[in-house]
Design a protein around this motif. Structure first.
Motif, PDB file in Angstrom:
ATOM      1  N   LEU A 112      -0.325  18.571 -41.891  1.00 44.44           N
ATOM      2  CA  LEU A 112       0.170  17.200 -41.834  1.00 44.44           C
ATOM      3  C   LEU A 112       0.548  16.853 -40.403  1.00 44.44           C
ATOM      4  N   PRO A 113       0.010  15.754 -39.836  1.00 41.92           N
ATOM      5  CA  PRO A 113       0.400  15.361 -38.480  1.00 41.92           C
ATOM      6  C   PRO A 113       1.903  15.075 -38.409  1.00 41.92           C
ATOM      7  N   SER A 114       2.493  15.359 -37.262  1.00 43.55           N
ATOM      8  CA  SER A 114       3.941  15.202 -37.126  1.00 43.55           C
ATOM      9  C   SER A 114       4.343  13.999 -36.288  1.00 43.55           C
ATOM     10  N   GLU A 115       3.390  13.338 -35.627  1.00 41.04           N
ATOM     11  CA  GLU A 115       3.729  12.209 -34.759  1.00 41.04           C
ATOM     12  C   GLU A 115       4.102  10.981 -35.586  1.00 41.04           C
ATOM     13  N   HIS A 116       5.218  10.343 -35.211  1.00 37.30           N
ATOM     14  CA  HIS A 116       5.623   9.108 -35.895  1.00 37.30           C
ATOM     15  C   HIS A 116       4.896   7.923 -35.269  1.00 37.30           C
ATOM     16  N   ILE A 117       4.305   7.080 -36.127  1.00 37.53           N
ATOM     17  CA  ILE A 117       3.435   5.991 -35.666  1.00 37.53           C
ATOM     18  C   ILE A 117       3.889   4.681 -36.284  1.00 37.53           C
ATOM     19  N   ASP A 118       3.946   3.641 -35.463  1.00 36.74           N
ATOM     20  CA  ASP A 118       4.145   2.286 -35.967  1.00 36.74           C
ATOM     21  C   ASP A 118       2.785   1.787 -36.421  1.00 36.74           C
ATOM     22  N   LEU A 119       2.608   1.621 -37.722  1.00 39.17           N
ATOM     23  CA  LEU A 119       1.279   1.416 -38.280  1.00 39.17           C
ATOM     24  C   LEU A 119       0.720   0.021 -38.010  1.00 39.17           C
ATOM     25  N   ALA A 120       1.564  -1.002 -37.947  1.00 34.24           N
ATOM     26  CA  ALA A 120       1.062  -2.378 -37.813  1.00 34.24           C
ATOM     27  C   ALA A 120       0.250  -2.587 -36.527  1.00 34.24           C
ATOM     28  N   PRO A 121       0.751  -2.209 -35.338  1.00 31.86           N
ATOM     29  CA  PRO A 121      -0.075  -2.390 -34.127  1.00 31.86           C
ATOM     30  C   PRO A 121      -1.371  -1.590 -34.177  1.00 31.86           C
ATOM     31  N   ALA A 159       5.798  -0.738 -40.509  1.00 30.27           N
ATOM     32  CA  ALA A 159       5.835   0.493 -41.317  1.00 30.27           C
ATOM     33  C   ALA A 159       5.630   1.670 -40.382  1.00 30.27           C
ATOM     34  N   THR A 160       6.455   2.690 -40.531  1.00 30.39           N
ATOM     35  CA  THR A 160       6.355   3.890 -39.703  1.00 30.39           C
ATOM     36  C   THR A 160       5.946   5.078 -40.567  1.00 30.39           C
ATOM     37  N   ILE A 161       4.918   5.758 -40.115  1.00 28.80           N
ATOM     38  CA  ILE A 161       4.421   6.914 -40.862  1.00 28.80           C
ATOM     39  C   ILE A 161       4.229   8.079 -39.912  1.00 28.80           C
ATOM     40  N   GLN A 162       4.023   9.267 -40.467  1.00 30.27           N
ATOM     41  CA  GLN A 162       3.602  10.418 -39.679  1.00 30.27           C
ATOM     42  C   GLN A 162       2.089  10.484 -39.720  1.00 30.27           C
ATOM     43  N   GLY A 163       1.449  10.522 -38.550  1.00 34.96           N
ATOM     44  CA  GLY A 163       0.003  10.482 -38.592  1.00 34.96           C
ATOM     45  C   GLY A 163      -0.669  10.901 -37.309  1.00 34.96           C
ATOM     46  N   ASP A 164      -1.983  10.946 -37.398  1.00 35.19           N
ATOM     47  CA  ASP A 164      -2.863  11.250 -36.280  1.00 35.19           C
ATOM     48  C   ASP A 164      -3.501   9.925 -35.859  1.00 35.19           C
ATOM     49  N   VAL A 165      -3.171   9.442 -34.659  1.00 35.94           N
ATOM     50  CA  VAL A 165      -3.600   8.112 -34.227  1.00 35.94           C
ATOM     51  C   VAL A 165      -5.120   7.950 -34.234  1.00 35.94           C
ATOM     52  N   PRO A 166      -5.900   8.837 -33.595  1.00 35.40           N
ATOM     53  CA  PRO A 166      -7.358   8.641 -33.593  1.00 35.40           C
ATOM     54  C   PRO A 166      -7.955   8.621 -34.997  1.00 35.40           C
ATOM     55  N   GLN A 167      -7.459   9.478 -35.882  1.00 36.60           N
ATOM     56  CA  GLN A 167      -8.017   9.517 -37.225  1.00 36.60           C
ATOM     57  C   GLN A 167      -7.672   8.259 -38.009  1.00 36.60           C
ATOM     58  N   LEU A 168      -6.440   7.795 -37.905  1.00 29.14           N
ATOM     59  CA  LEU A 168      -6.056   6.580 -38.614  1.00 29.14           C
ATOM     60  C   LEU A 168      -6.815   5.368 -38.080  1.00 29.14           C
ATOM     61  N   SER A 192       9.739  18.070 -40.114  1.00 29.49           N
ATOM     62  CA  SER A 192       8.736  19.006 -40.611  1.00 29.49           C
ATOM     63  C   SER A 192       7.861  18.313 -41.629  1.00 29.49           C
ATOM     64  N   HIS A 193       6.982  19.089 -42.273  1.00 25.86           N
ATOM     65  CA  HIS A 193       6.092  18.533 -43.278  1.00 25.86           C
ATOM     66  C   HIS A 193       6.846  18.021 -44.483  1.00 25.86           C
ATOM     67  N   ASP A 194       8.114  18.393 -44.645  1.00 21.11           N
ATOM     68  CA  ASP A 194       8.871  17.966 -45.813  1.00 21.11           C
ATOM     69  C   ASP A 194       9.405  16.550 -45.662  1.00 21.11           C
ATOM     70  N   THR A 195       9.183  15.907 -44.509  1.00 24.64           N
ATOM     71  CA  THR A 195       9.749  14.571 -44.299  1.00 24.64           C
ATOM     72  C   THR A 195       8.931  13.481 -44.952  1.00 24.64           C
ATOM     73  N   VAL A 196       7.803  13.803 -45.554  1.00 29.22           N
ATOM     74  CA  VAL A 196       7.032  12.803 -46.278  1.00 29.22           C
ATOM     75  C   VAL A 196       6.817  13.287 -47.690  1.00 29.22           C
ATOM     76  N   THR A 197       6.604  12.337 -48.567  1.00 30.46           N
ATOM     77  CA  THR A 197       6.338  12.661 -49.962  1.00 30.46           C
ATOM     78  C   THR A 197       4.888  12.384 -50.256  1.00 30.46           C
ATOM     79  N   GLN A 198       4.211  13.370 -50.856  1.00 28.08           N
ATOM     80  CA  GLN A 198       2.793  13.161 -51.172  1.00 28.08           C
ATOM     81  C   GLN A 198       2.678  12.137 -52.280  1.00 28.08           C
TER      82      GLN A 198
END
Length: 400
Positions: free
Chosen positions: A237-246, A271-280, A393-399
């Motif tokens: 799971l990517p750990s970087e926090h991303i502002d999804l709207a921009p 909306a803020t998520i944990q993600g991989d910017v290039p993949q998203l 960590s990976h526990d900060t999001v819920t699948q």
């Protein structure tokens, strides 16, 4: 603690001593001998009787019921047969073969020639059986006879491994076909230009075709590499926090380009998520490009982003002809196309939605595609909202 049972020789020795004492005391020796023989006979009958259902320690013996209870919850389907009739079948076996198999002849229970043939062997034997319980399943069926009339049959499900191998073979075949098509066009046009130079207008048209097929080939290779990278890291799971709207705004405009940018309507919330910017970004580009490409030529595409509870929800809706219901379950398969001719003509590789699916799964999200024939298609991506700081960590999001 219970005392161990007395050995039979102890009783015999006591009987001999008692008879000797009687003889010494003047009693009739034949009478003493008769007592000895009766005593020995009673001891023989005592210790020659079948084993009790209770062991010496008082624990229950291994009966049919206890054997059935022992294997009932095993994940491996197990059968016990006596004279080729099923006497015990655990829950896993009943789920695979049906609850009716208890008491049946094993040949009727298995219903497959290769599995039935195992009953003819006097030694342990096994066979790989296809389509035993359902279409395209694969089972390793093993039979181990013991004690003459009895046998244990276990079934090992090998369908998952077979499916992986089949998927790999299909993928290689499809990828080879997709790569071969643009290459054949490029080679054919180049050979034509060499053999028959023709006029300038014809040469220019051929050059355009070669360039288009080369870009298509490049896009296909890029998609294959991207898919391979996503699959390699799909458990991380990517750990970087991303502002999804921009990110959505930038990727959607990039997918549209100047020629199609005015067809998009945005309604984006933070909306803020944990993600991989290039993949998203790639996932958003693929979905938006599909909506613009396969929607109505002058139709609008609405992109909305909402954040409720633990999920951010991104929807991309077009105003196209829609997709028939029988195609919907297959849209995320590699190289699957609803209209192969139209897809290839528009430069599609057949990997776009497969790539989106893997990216969403890596982010512990969910991808849904809804469509009504004649009323357009809506693609929905739900991603878990990030909680905590960037070191989470990976526990900060819920699948989802």
């Amino acid at each position: 603690m219970e005392q161990p049972a007395a050995k039979p020789w102890t009783g015999i020795a006591l009987a001999i001593l008692a008879c000797a004492a009687l003889a010494i005391m003047g009693e009739k020796p034949w009478f003493a001998l008769a007592i000895l023989l009766i005593w020995i006979g009673s001891l023989w009958l005592k210790f020659d009787e079948p084993p009790s259902m209770e062991t010496a320690s008082g624990e229950a013996g291994l009966t049919r019921d206890t054997m059935a209870e022992l294997i009932e919850h095993s994940g491996t389907p197990l059968l016990l047969t006596r004279r080729d009739r099923v006497t015990i079948a655990n829950r896993a076996a009943r789920d695979v073969l049906g609850p009716h198999i208890l008491g049946q002849d094993v040949r009727i229970a298995l219903r497959h020639p290769e599995a039935i043939a195992l009953a003819e062997h006097d030694e342990p034997a096994s066979a790989t059986v296809y389509n035993l319980a359902r279409r395209r399943d694969v089972w390793l069926v093993s039979r181990k006879p013991f004690n003459g009339d009895y046998a244990v049959i276990d079934l090992t499900d090998q369908s998952a491994g077979a499916n992986v191998g089949r998927a790999h073979t299909d993928f290689v075949a499809n990828a080879s076909h997709e790569l071969r098509t643009p290459l054949a066009s490029i080679i054919g046009y180049v050979e034509t230009l060499i053999d028959e130079p023709g006029d300038e207008s014809l040469r220019a048209r051929f050059h355009q075709t070669i360039l288009r097929e080369a870009k298509r080939l490049q896009q296909l290779v890029d998609d294959l590499l991207s898919l391979s990278r996503v699959e390699a890291g799909e458990h991380d799971l990517p750990s970087e926090h991303i502002d999804l709207a921009p990110l959505v705004l930038l990727a959607a405009r990039d997918a549209a380009g100047p020629a199609r940018a005015d067809r998009i309507d945005f309604a984006l919330e933070d909306a803020t998520i944990q993600g991989d910017v290039p993949q998203l970004e790639q996932a958003v580009r693929n979905v938006v490009d599909n909506a613009l490409k396969y929607g109505a030529d002058d139709g609008r595409v609405r992109i909305s982003l909402t954040s409720e509870g633990e999920a951010a929800e991104l929807t991309v809706a077009d105003q196209g002809d829609g997709i028939a219901p029988d195609h919907l379950p297959h849209l995320t398969r590699r190289f699957y196309r609803v209209d192969p001719g139209r897809s290839r003509a528009s430069g599609g590789t057949g990997l776009g939605l497969a790539l989106v699916k893997h990216i969403v799964e890596r982010h512990r999200g969910r991808l849904d595609i809804a469509s009504e024939h004649g009323a357009g298609t809506t693609v929905t991506i739900r991603l878990p909202i990030a909680r905590g700081d960037n070191s989470a960590s990976h526990d900060t999001v819920t699948q989802l």
